[in-house]
Design an enzyme around this catalytic site. Structure first.
Site, PDB file in Angstrom:
ATOM      1  N   VAL A  76      56.912  42.005 100.670  1.00 35.18           N
ATOM      2  CA  VAL A  76      56.203  42.012 100.306  1.00 35.18           C
ATOM      3  C   VAL A  76      55.384  43.269  99.220  1.00 35.18           C
ATOM      4  CG1 VAL A  76      54.847  41.459  97.550  1.00 35.18           C
ATOM      5  CG2 VAL A  76      56.712  39.848  99.020  1.00 35.18           C
ATOM      6  N   HIS A  77      54.184  43.521 100.044  1.00 30.35           N
ATOM      7  CA  HIS A  77      53.769  44.240 100.729  1.00 30.35           C
ATOM      8  C   HIS A  77      54.475  45.995 100.198  1.00 30.35           C
ATOM      9  CE1 HIS A  77      49.176  46.513 100.951  1.00 30.35           C
ATOM     10  NE2 HIS A  77      49.805  47.010 101.958  1.00 30.35           N
TER      11      HIS A  77
END
Length: 102
Positions: A76-77
């Site tokens: 997600v980062h």
């Protein structure tokens, strides 16, 4: 998280980060009136963004094919970094164009 997926994820983060850094540096050169260097840095930014984007697209394609892609905070980062790099590149292109007009 699978080691290969970690490598791909870090690759996306690193290239997206390089893209953003080059975009910001390009803006600084444009502020000083050095548009040639600003455009060189935009080219570097675009190339780094493209590398990150291609890897991200590969992961999305694998996921769409039903391959097991473990969605983690790190992934997600990476997606977030890619989005920020894209927006930064787009805005810096516009800002440089405005600097050139003055």
């Amino acid at each position: 998280m699978d080691e290969k997926l970690v490598e791909k994820t870090v690759y996306i983060i690193a290239n997206a980060g390089d893209s953003r850094s080059s975009s910001m540096a390009a803006m600084e050169y444009a502020k000083k009136g050095d548009f040639e260097e600003a455009k060189n840095l935009l080219k570097e930014s675009s190339e780094a963004f493209q590398r990150a984007h291609v890897e991200h697209t590969r992961l999305l394609t694998e996921d769409a094919k039903g391959e097991n892609i473990e969605v983690t905070l790190l992934l997600v980062h990476a997606s977030n970094h890619l989005s920020v790099a894209e927006v930064t590149l787009d805005f810096v292109r516009e800002i440089i164009e405005l600097y050139e007009r003055r």
